[in-house]
Every structure is written in structure tokens, then in C-alpha cells.
Design a protein around this motif. Sequence first.
Motif, PDB file in Angstrom:
ATOM      1  N   ARG A 112      36.372-100.172  46.020  1.00 33.70           N
ATOM      2  CA  ARG A 112      36.174-100.586  44.640  1.00 33.70           C
ATOM      3  C   ARG A 112      36.951-101.853  44.330  1.00 33.70           C
ATOM      4  O   ARG A 112      38.101-101.984  44.684  1.00 33.70           O
ATOM      5  CB  ARG A 112      36.638 -99.490  43.687  1.00 33.70           C
ATOM      6  CG  ARG A 112      35.783 -98.264  43.718  1.00 33.70           C
ATOM      7  CD  ARG A 112      36.431 -97.194  42.870  1.00 33.70           C
ATOM      8  NE  ARG A 112      35.740 -95.922  42.980  1.00 33.70           N
ATOM      9  CZ  ARG A 112      34.828 -95.508  42.103  1.00 33.70           C
ATOM     10  NH1 ARG A 112      34.489 -96.251  41.076  1.00 33.70           N
ATOM     11  NH2 ARG A 112      34.247 -94.349  42.253  1.00 33.70           N
ATOM     12  N   GLY A 113      36.312-102.756  43.647  1.00 35.24           N
ATOM     13  CA  GLY A 113      37.032-103.883  43.094  1.00 35.24           C
ATOM     14  C   GLY A 113      37.218-105.017  44.072  1.00 35.24           C
ATOM     15  O   GLY A 113      37.484-104.801  45.245  1.00 35.24           O
ATOM     16  N   GLU A 114      37.064-106.225  43.557  1.00 33.17           N
ATOM     17  CA  GLU A 114      37.261-107.376  44.406  1.00 33.17           C
ATOM     18  C   GLU A 114      38.723-107.449  44.797  1.00 33.17           C
ATOM     19  O   GLU A 114      39.599-107.056  44.055  1.00 33.17           O
ATOM     20  CB  GLU A 114      36.860-108.640  43.658  1.00 33.17           C
ATOM     21  CG  GLU A 114      37.495-108.687  42.286  1.00 33.17           C
ATOM     22  CD  GLU A 114      37.104-109.914  41.485  1.00 33.17           C
ATOM     23  OE1 GLU A 114      37.069-110.976  42.080  1.00 33.17           O
ATOM     24  OE2 GLU A 114      36.856-109.783  40.288  1.00 33.17           O
ATOM     25  N   GLY A 115      38.938-107.985  45.967  1.00 29.16           N
ATOM     26  CA  GLY A 115      40.320-108.188  46.382  1.00 29.16           C
ATOM     27  C   GLY A 115      41.016-106.917  46.812  1.00 29.16           C
ATOM     28  O   GLY A 115      42.191-106.935  47.154  1.00 29.16           O
ATOM     29  N   SER A 118      43.049-106.771  50.140  1.00 29.62           N
ATOM     30  CA  SER A 118      44.364-107.364  50.343  1.00 29.62           C
ATOM     31  C   SER A 118      45.480-106.479  49.791  1.00 29.62           C
ATOM     32  O   SER A 118      46.637-106.811  49.879  1.00 29.62           O
ATOM     33  CB  SER A 118      44.425-108.729  49.667  1.00 29.62           C
ATOM     34  OG  SER A 118      44.320-108.562  48.266  1.00 29.62           O
ATOM     35  N   LEU A 119      45.096-105.359  49.223  1.00 31.74           N
ATOM     36  CA  LEU A 119      46.122-104.517  48.616  1.00 31.74           C
ATOM     37  C   LEU A 119      47.011-103.883  49.667  1.00 31.74           C
ATOM     38  O   LEU A 119      46.557-103.475  50.720  1.00 31.74           O
ATOM     39  CB  LEU A 119      45.458-103.389  47.824  1.00 31.74           C
ATOM     40  CG  LEU A 119      44.821-103.804  46.517  1.00 31.74           C
ATOM     41  CD1 LEU A 119      44.110-102.609  45.928  1.00 31.74           C
ATOM     42  CD2 LEU A 119      45.861-104.330  45.570  1.00 31.74           C
TER      43      LEU A 119
ATOM     44  N   GLY B 301      39.232-101.442  40.462  1.00 37.37           N
ATOM     45  CA  GLY B 301      39.377-102.848  40.812  1.00 37.37           C
ATOM     46  C   GLY B 301      39.768-103.679  39.605  1.00 37.37           C
ATOM     47  O   GLY B 301      40.127-104.844  39.719  1.00 37.37           O
ATOM     48  N   TRP B 316      51.853-107.628  37.955  1.00 35.83           N
ATOM     49  CA  TRP B 316      51.900-106.805  39.176  1.00 35.83           C
ATOM     50  C   TRP B 316      50.491-106.567  39.715  1.00 35.83           C
ATOM     51  O   TRP B 316      50.230-106.688  40.913  1.00 35.83           O
ATOM     52  CB  TRP B 316      52.602-105.474  38.895  1.00 35.83           C
ATOM     53  CG  TRP B 316      52.664-104.596  40.117  1.00 35.83           C
ATOM     54  CD1 TRP B 316      53.623-104.612  41.075  1.00 35.83           C
ATOM     55  CD2 TRP B 316      51.687-103.626  40.523  1.00 35.83           C
ATOM     56  NE1 TRP B 316      53.324-103.700  42.051  1.00 35.83           N
ATOM     57  CE2 TRP B 316      52.135-103.074  41.748  1.00 35.83           C
ATOM     58  CE3 TRP B 316      50.486-103.165  39.986  1.00 35.83           C
ATOM     59  CZ2 TRP B 316      51.430-102.093  42.428  1.00 35.83           C
ATOM     60  CZ3 TRP B 316      49.783-102.184  40.664  1.00 35.83           C
ATOM     61  CH2 TRP B 316      50.246-101.661  41.875  1.00 35.83           C
ATOM     62  N   LYS B 320      48.584-107.801  43.317  1.00 38.36           N
ATOM     63  CA  LYS B 320      47.974-106.889  44.280  1.00 38.36           C
ATOM     64  C   LYS B 320      46.472-107.150  44.415  1.00 38.36           C
ATOM     65  O   LYS B 320      45.736-106.335  44.990  1.00 38.36           O
ATOM     66  CB  LYS B 320      48.177-105.431  43.855  1.00 38.36           C
ATOM     67  CG  LYS B 320      49.629-105.033  43.754  1.00 38.36           C
ATOM     68  CD  LYS B 320      50.295-105.062  45.127  1.00 38.36           C
ATOM     69  CE  LYS B 320      51.797-104.976  45.006  1.00 38.36           C
ATOM     70  NZ  LYS B 320      52.483-105.425  46.221  1.00 38.36           N
ATOM     71  N   GLY B 321      46.008-108.235  43.831  1.00 41.95           N
ATOM     72  CA  GLY B 321      44.599-108.585  43.977  1.00 41.95           C
ATOM     73  C   GLY B 321      43.670-107.862  43.025  1.00 41.95           C
ATOM     74  O   GLY B 321      42.449-107.896  43.189  1.00 41.95           O
ATOM     75  N   LEU B 322      44.230-107.204  42.023  1.00 43.21           N
ATOM     76  CA  LEU B 322      43.388-106.500  41.055  1.00 43.21           C
ATOM     77  C   LEU B 322      43.117-107.405  39.861  1.00 43.21           C
ATOM     78  O   LEU B 322      44.006-108.126  39.409  1.00 43.21           O
ATOM     79  CB  LEU B 322      44.092-105.229  40.560  1.00 43.21           C
ATOM     80  CG  LEU B 322      44.413-104.176  41.622  1.00 43.21           C
ATOM     81  CD1 LEU B 322      45.364-103.130  41.064  1.00 43.21           C
ATOM     82  CD2 LEU B 322      43.120-103.518  42.101  1.00 43.21           C
ATOM     83  N   ALA B 323      41.900-107.336  39.358  1.00 46.34           N
ATOM     84  CA  ALA B 323      41.609-108.024  38.110  1.00 46.34           C
ATOM     85  C   ALA B 323      42.333-107.249  37.011  1.00 46.34           C
ATOM     86  O   ALA B 323      42.265-106.024  36.951  1.00 46.34           O
ATOM     87  CB  ALA B 323      40.115-108.051  37.856  1.00 46.34           C
TER      88      ALA B 323
END
Lengths: 207, 356
Positions: A112-115, A118-119, B301, B316, B320-323
Amino acid sequence: MNRFAELLDRLAYEPGRNNKIRLLVGYFRETADPDRGYALAALTGALSFKHAKPGLIRDLIAERTDPVLFGYSYDYVGDLSETVALMWPKSSSAHHSESFLGHPSPHPSPARGEGAQSLCSPHNDVEGIDVSERRTTGQAPSPLRGRVGERGIAGEIAVRFYSRTTTRLPQHWPTSSPHCARSARLSCRRSLRAGWTSSTRPGAGRC
Amino acid sequence: MVGMRPQDILIPVPAGLCCKPGGFHIDPVRPVERALITHGHSDHARAGHGAVLATQETLDMMRLRYGENFAGSVQAVAYGEEIRLGDVTVSFHPAGHVLGSAQISVTCKDRRIVASGDYKDARDPTCAPFELVPCDVFITEATFGLPVFRHGDAAGEANKLLASVKLFPERAHLVGAYSLGKAQRVIALLREAGYDAPIYLHGAMEKITYYYQERGIALGELRPVRGMKKAELAGTITLAPPSATSDVWTRRFPDPVTAFASGWMRVRARARQGGIELPLVISDHADWDGLTATIAATGAGEIWVTHGQEDALVHWCKSKGLAARPLDLVGYGDEDEGETAATTGEAQPAGETKKP
Ligand SMILES: [Zn+2]
């Protein structure tokens, strides 16, 4: 150390002289040596904190935390040493043991979710002490890893000034338990020497 | 449907979070036609809505505070029950914040948003534990959204209070705690720590605490502090709303030790500000580690951050790349103000007047 920090807090908040004395008597009665000896020395001004300079403390926390988050936190708390003590990365064993989510916390689903790819775990992030670096050394995670995180800020100051490695943390953490136990004891003593620190943090200086 | 954006499902408006396709608001701060309420704190649960959908406990708490006619009509929802409203499906899930507290899941065409209200992931013997609800967009509070807030072990704080009672048996211990949720949790923690003496209650605590007991939460023997003689209160523990602990009301206690149970007590300046002698770090909100771990665990996300330290938590999330973005919602954060002011009067001893 937590008990001593508690005592300092109570003394600071308690206005009555007789009540302060009761708190001191209570502390010295129930605390074992050598802790109460160090406490007595700290309370009577017999300890010196010449190495605990603000610049060093800033450097130590800068290595472990996001500068933006540190900035917000320092703004809020208003006191450098208190901010650092509160933000100092916790040991993994003590980390948020109450949570229902279970810890170490799960990695976010990459679905889920872009990016999301990389988390990394927020647990590693707050843990702070370059987990990634240890990973690249090719060592398997040590069951004693938690002890590494248990070194408080005073322990870090001690490492800088009382061992030969003055500018960098050791690349390879000791894995044999006697050595580890010794360094844990050392860090505990050093925590006492620098009684201003680690005080209100949960799990701080536990040994 | 492809192309449906989250803000087409839920959008912040002055009245609160509005779900246009479902025709309702979540925790509205102004009267609306249809309201879904996450929990009973007065900043989330207000009177005057046309219809209210909430858990039975939340409805009961609203009734206790506002009286029978707090809404035009009410409907109770069980945890996990799915309800169709307009084009969306909603369900309520335990938030672990206070008794009856819920996260509200809103699903529209396979996209799920969870509005978590206030929540905590720490153990609490007085309410259902937080349930993780995987979602696309997670709406999180940020009350303790700074890395300095780490609440630690609440049981240890209860022991700290009991150690003080033991050390000062001739003094009364006065514990400031929000009357809905915090007070009952503190009592339950004291009972778990083995304290079995009667615990005394300020008048503003009584109704809601007895309600907890009615719902089967074991709190041991409780007594109103009203009418007690000063000398009888030596060595006792009394729970009171935070505002009362700095009031002339405290004169009825023998040399009181003033404690305050709150996540804010982690920071010394906050404890000093309130004239607190015994800060107890016990919180009904997730701490920094709880917030970040929960956000990650939802798998969302996109994170919307509201009431509290939005900037730090948004930062934060982005790192971590979250919108992530702050939600401009106003009117949340004073969980207890209204009800304390309204009810301290009844606990006043005759001849004493309350500070303005
Ligand atoms: Zn609340």
C-alpha cells in the motif's frame, strides 16, 4: 538510577523542608550500595561533570536522531539535557513493551502507498544506533544487541573519554557475555557519575 | 472506482470531518444532521446533533453528561458491525483510549480510511484493546507527537504513588486525572498493584466512575470524598479533576501531596507549571513510539495528522516515504474542561467559594 532520578524530581517539586528530609531518609534507607554512595556524592557536589559539555551532548544526540525532530523537541522542552535524556534511544528489550502491536514493530506492508518500499521499521529509527552499519558488517544479530542500546548518554560520554576510541563508537560490539556485562556495569557507573542525565527516561540506566 | 481520491470520501470542514458520499460528520464540533462519534470525551462528543451513531458506552456517556435529549435520535453500533450509509460502509473498532472508544473505518469502493479519534496501544484494564485496522489512509491524532514523549510503564507509576502514600502516611494524596477514562484507569492500576483500601472521589468523578462499575469494570471500594473529615483523609488517595487540585477545595485535605496522572508529566516544565509534586506519567494517548509503530503497522500509504504536534509527526511520516499532511481541524484537545467546570460546584464544602 531511576530511583535517584525520582528522588531528585520529588525534591525539586516538594516545597516542605521536613518532607524533603523524609524523602532523603526514605531513599537512603531503601537504596543499596554503591548507588546510594554515588547519590550522596552527587547531592553533596562531590562529582565533577567536566566532560558533559553542551557541544558534546548535542553531537551525541545528533548522531542518533533526526535533526528536525530534535529541533521540534528542544523547542518544546526548552532544556537541552532534558530533551536529550527524553529522546535518547531506548534499548530494544525495554522498547514499548506495553504495546499491543508487539515489538519490534512490523514493517509496513509494501503493498500500500507510494514509497512504501523504502520504509524501514520505525523501531530501528528510534533505536538510532546505526543498526544498518552493524548489518553491513555481516554479523548475525546478537542476542545481546539490546544491551548496546542500554548504554545511556553518560555511558557514551564515558566511551568517548575513558576508552581509546575517542571519536567513533566501536564498529563491532562485544558479543561475549562477560565483556558485555562488564561494559554494562561500566555504563551504569558512568551514568551515576553524570547524575544530570537519563533521569526521566523510562528504562534509563537500568542495570 | 478508479480515480476516487481520499478527500472525495472524507474532507475537513469547519464542523469537523465530513463524509459527503455517506452524508455524515465524524466528531463534529458544531451541530450537524448526522454525527458518528468516536468516544465520549467532551471535545469529540458534543450535544445537539440530529442523529448520533456511536458505541453504546459512548452514547451512555453523552447521556450522563448532557441529559436524555442530547441528540434527536441515537443508534448504538457494536465493534466490528458494518453499516451502510449512502455510498459508504462504516464500522467501529476499539481504539483503546477510554471505555467505548472507537476508530471509525469508512470504506468507499475498496478504498478504506480509518479515523482513529484518540487512541493508545498500551494496555488498559478499563477498555477494549486497540485493534489494528489495515487501511489506505490513516487519520491519526498527534497529542504526544514528539519523540520526547515516551510514557513508559503505567504500573510503575502506580507503584510510585503507593510508595509515596507509604512514606507519608499522615498526608493525603490527591491525584488529578481526567474524569472520563484516566481516573478509572488509575484506580484499576492501583488495584492491580495490590492497593485495596477505599479510594475517594471528587464529586465530578462520581457519575462516570460508577458507570464504569456498572459496565463490569472492577474498581474496588469507592467513596465520595464529600463529607469526610480532614483527619480521616490522612493516608488516603483521592481522585479529582485536574483543575480541582489547585483549588481551595484542597484545603479539606491534610497537607496534601498533589499528583497528576498525564502524559504531559514526562516534561518537567509541565509538571512545575501545574504546581505538581508527584507527576505520574500515565496517558490515554499513544506516545511517540506508539504513534509511529501504529502508523507503520496500518500499512497506510497516506497519513492525515490532527490535533497535537502535527508538524513533527508529518515530518516523520515523510521521512519514511509516506504521503502525510496535517488536517486543519480545530476544537479538539480539551478533553475535560467543560465537565469539570460544570460539576466542581457540587463538591464544594459549604462556606467556601470556587476561584473564578
Ligand atoms: Zn479523548
